[in-house]
Design a protein around this motif. Structure first.
Motif, PDB file in Angstrom:
ATOM      1  N   SER A 159     -18.146 -40.094   6.327  1.00  0.00           N
ATOM      2  CA  SER A 159     -18.656 -39.058   5.656  1.00  0.00           C
ATOM      3  C   SER A 159     -20.064 -38.744   6.150  1.00  0.00           C
ATOM      4  N   ALA A 160     -20.774 -39.783   7.025  1.00  0.00           N
ATOM      5  CA  ALA A 160     -22.190 -39.528   7.390  1.00  0.00           C
ATOM      6  C   ALA A 160     -22.118 -39.664   8.896  1.00  0.00           C
ATOM      7  N   GLY A 161     -21.199 -39.873   9.697  1.00  0.00           N
ATOM      8  CA  GLY A 161     -21.367 -40.162  11.270  1.00  0.00           C
ATOM      9  C   GLY A 161     -21.994 -41.511  11.452  1.00  0.00           C
ATOM     10  N   ALA A 162     -22.238 -42.350  10.518  1.00  0.00           N
ATOM     11  CA  ALA A 162     -23.035 -43.286  10.702  1.00  0.00           C
ATOM     12  C   ALA A 162     -22.812 -44.499   9.868  1.00  0.00           C
ATOM     13  N   VAL A 163     -23.179 -45.535  10.221  1.00  0.00           N
ATOM     14  CA  VAL A 163     -22.881 -46.856   9.273  1.00  0.00           C
ATOM     15  C   VAL A 163     -24.432 -47.627   8.915  1.00  0.00           C
ATOM     16  N   THR A 164     -24.724 -47.807   7.859  1.00  0.00           N
ATOM     17  CA  THR A 164     -25.872 -48.248   7.227  1.00  0.00           C
ATOM     18  C   THR A 164     -27.169 -47.529   8.057  1.00  0.00           C
ATOM     19  N   GLY A 165     -27.021 -46.125   8.485  1.00  0.00           N
ATOM     20  CA  GLY A 165     -28.190 -45.589   9.048  1.00  0.00           C
ATOM     21  C   GLY A 165     -27.957 -45.477  10.604  1.00  0.00           C
ATOM     22  N   ILE A 166     -27.174 -46.318  11.200  1.00  0.00           N
ATOM     23  CA  ILE A 166     -27.095 -46.348  12.586  1.00  0.00           C
ATOM     24  C   ILE A 166     -25.863 -45.447  12.991  1.00  0.00           C
ATOM     25  N   PRO A 167     -26.511 -44.141  13.732  1.00  0.00           N
ATOM     26  CA  PRO A 167     -25.566 -43.281  14.068  1.00  0.00           C
ATOM     27  C   PRO A 167     -24.387 -43.673  15.112  1.00  0.00           C
ATOM     28  N   LEU A 168     -23.387 -43.374  15.163  1.00  0.00           N
ATOM     29  CA  LEU A 168     -22.269 -43.683  16.043  1.00  0.00           C
ATOM     30  C   LEU A 168     -21.643 -42.421  16.592  1.00  0.00           C
ATOM     31  N   PRO A 169     -21.039 -42.593  17.791  1.00  0.00           N
ATOM     32  CA  PRO A 169     -20.512 -41.713  18.542  1.00  0.00           C
ATOM     33  C   PRO A 169     -19.558 -40.743  17.849  1.00  0.00           C
ATOM     34  N   GLU A 170     -19.045 -39.439  18.035  1.00  0.00           N
ATOM     35  CA  GLU A 170     -17.993 -38.871  17.453  1.00  0.00           C
ATOM     36  C   GLU A 170     -16.630 -39.244  17.828  1.00  0.00           C
ATOM     37  N   GLY A 171     -15.602 -38.895  17.002  1.00  0.00           N
ATOM     38  CA  GLY A 171     -14.267 -39.151  17.248  1.00  0.00           C
ATOM     39  C   GLY A 171     -13.639 -40.590  17.431  1.00  0.00           C
ATOM     40  N   LEU A 172     -14.471 -41.566  16.794  1.00  0.00           N
ATOM     41  CA  LEU A 172     -14.132 -42.807  16.490  1.00  0.00           C
ATOM     42  C   LEU A 172     -12.828 -42.747  15.559  1.00  0.00           C
ATOM     43  N   VAL A 173     -11.996 -43.854  15.413  1.00  0.00           N
ATOM     44  CA  VAL A 173     -10.900 -43.878  14.297  1.00  0.00           C
ATOM     45  C   VAL A 173     -10.919 -45.156  13.660  1.00  0.00           C
ATOM     46  N   ASP A 174     -10.055 -45.460  12.796  1.00  0.00           N
ATOM     47  CA  ASP A 174      -9.707 -46.774  12.472  1.00  0.00           C
ATOM     48  C   ASP A 174      -9.414 -47.799  13.475  1.00  0.00           C
ATOM     49  N   GLY A 175     -10.287 -48.779  13.533  1.00  0.00           N
ATOM     50  CA  GLY A 175     -10.029 -49.792  14.770  1.00  0.00           C
ATOM     51  C   GLY A 175     -10.567 -49.599  15.966  1.00  0.00           C
ATOM     52  N   SER A 176     -11.400 -48.500  16.193  1.00  0.00           N
ATOM     53  CA  SER A 176     -12.166 -48.342  17.279  1.00  0.00           C
ATOM     54  C   SER A 176     -13.168 -49.403  17.560  1.00  0.00           C
ATOM     55  N   ARG A 177     -13.310 -49.655  18.815  1.00  0.00           N
ATOM     56  CA  ARG A 177     -14.514 -50.722  19.240  1.00  0.00           C
ATOM     57  C   ARG A 177     -15.418 -49.916  19.534  1.00  0.00           C
ATOM     58  N   LEU A 178     -16.672 -50.246  19.051  1.00  0.00           N
ATOM     59  CA  LEU A 178     -17.850 -49.804  19.057  1.00  0.00           C
ATOM     60  C   LEU A 178     -18.656 -49.949  20.168  1.00  0.00           C
ATOM     61  N   PRO A 179     -19.314 -49.088  20.691  1.00  0.00           N
ATOM     62  CA  PRO A 179     -20.043 -49.163  22.079  1.00  0.00           C
ATOM     63  C   PRO A 179     -20.723 -50.635  22.334  1.00  0.00           C
ATOM     64  N   GLU A 180     -21.361 -50.899  21.091  1.00  0.00           N
ATOM     65  CA  GLU A 180     -21.841 -52.209  20.858  1.00  0.00           C
ATOM     66  C   GLU A 180     -21.858 -52.743  19.633  1.00  0.00           C
ATOM     67  N   PRO A 181     -21.858 -54.025  19.488  1.00  0.00           N
ATOM     68  CA  PRO A 181     -21.939 -54.605  18.063  1.00  0.00           C
ATOM     69  C   PRO A 181     -23.022 -54.103  17.219  1.00  0.00           C
ATOM     70  N   ILE A 182     -23.002 -53.936  16.008  1.00  0.00           N
ATOM     71  CA  ILE A 182     -23.934 -53.374  15.056  1.00  0.00           C
ATOM     72  C   ILE A 182     -24.272 -54.039  13.911  1.00  0.00           C
ATOM     73  N   PHE A 183     -25.450 -54.440  13.323  1.00  0.00           N
ATOM     74  CA  PHE A 183     -25.835 -55.093  12.230  1.00  0.00           C
ATOM     75  C   PHE A 183     -25.673 -54.317  10.889  1.00  0.00           C
ATOM     76  N   THR A 184     -24.921 -54.537   9.975  1.00  0.00           N
ATOM     77  CA  THR A 184     -24.862 -53.575   8.713  1.00  0.00           C
ATOM     78  C   THR A 184     -24.873 -54.510   7.555  1.00  0.00           C
TER      79      THR A 184
END
Length: 306
Positions: free
Chosen positions: A131-156
């Protein structure tokens, strides 16, 4: 959700899964525990299982043993990363009635926040991202899908919910507004350090640690301490590494069988309605029990009789 009566202990609280007790110093057993360890609580993991903010019937036999024994294993692996609240997990401190599923722990002043680390995108994080391209205000790259590994772990982080209510994801700034910037960043850094250590250990054992939820508090000396449970199938998403495939829901070592059945036509349950969920069928209970045990055995490398 009735907690058992235990000699030497007084029941004070029950959550979705755990029952808490304090020493009853009017009894010899309770007085002895208080004399040995001071201000402590007994944390008992039940076999209760919850999903979609409901506590379900029946429970999962042996689940409380898995949660406790796996937490104890992880606390030992993380001892050089962050102190934890465990004082004892065996007799004479732990009543025989709950042996294997209980820990005597130092009482902590808990922070009112669920400390969540995500290394992979799924669950509520995936919904936010879509919905927002981000998780708890942390922007993430486009094109991620269910189960994608993130570029680095995030605190949410998330707010703590009462029984029957749902945790709400919040931003680091919102945590800072409640606890102060320095404390919020300390909790973030500890959460990511714990996740980093655990993710590497799990990966070595053929298990993907997608995300995890931690709880911290202050001990009597004001030291930030890891409390509650840690890195169990109730607080974490564990996936078999050899089956990981981004773009779909992942098979998991947790109560996914319960969730899947509840949302299937077979259950006849309307999640949006006011009627509580129906009892779980025996095969769902058995398969869920096997997944909890498999999680323990894969991660620790030891067998667990249930």
């Amino acid at each position: 959700m009735t907690a058992p009566a235990l000699p030497g202990w007084t029941h004070t609280y029950s959550g979705k899964v755990r029952d808490l007790y304090v020493p009853d110093t009017t009894q010899a057993a309770g007085a002895a525990v208080a004399e040995r360890h001071g201000d402590v609580v007994l944390v008992v993991a039940s076999d209760r299982v919850s999903a979609y903010d409901h506590v379900l019937e029946p429970g999962i036999p042996g689940k409380g043993v898995v949660l406790t024994q796996l937490s104890l294993w992880w606390f030992a692996q993380l001892a050089d990363v962050v102190p934890n609240h465990v004082v004892s997990a065996e007799g004479p401190d732990v009543p025989a009635e709950v042996a294997g599923r209980a820990m005597v722990c130092r009482r902590l002043d808990m922070f009112p926040v669920e400390c969540v680390a995500r290394g992979y995108l799924t669950g509520s994080g995936l919904a936010e991202y879509r919905s927002a391209g981000a998780v708890t205000g942390i922007p993430l790259p486009e094109g991620l899908v269910d189960g994608s590994r993130l570029p680095e772990p995030i605190f949410t982080p998330a707010t703590k919910a009462e029984v029957g209510e749902h945790d709400e994801n919040v931003t680091l700034d919102q945590v800072a507004a409640t606890l102060g910037r320095e404390r919020a960043e300390q909790l973030r850094d500890l959460t990511l350090a714990v996740y980093g250590r655990a993710e590497r250990l799990a990966r070595e054992r053929g298990v993907v640690l997608a995300d995890t939820k931690l709880e911290f508090g202050l001990d009597a000396d004001g030291v930030v301490t890891l409390g509650d449970e840690v890195l169990t199938p109730d607080s974490s998403r564990f996936w078999p590494a050899d089956a990981w495939q981004p773009g779909r829901a992942q098979p998991s070592f947790d109560k996914q069988f319960v969730r899947d059945w509840l949302t299937s036509a077979a259950s006849g349950w309307d999640r949006a309605g006011d009627v509580p969920p129906p009892p779980l069928p025996a095969d769902v209970v058995a398969r869920t029990r096997d997944r909890y045990r498999e999680a323990y055995e894969r991660l620790t490398g030891t067998a667990l009789a249930l």
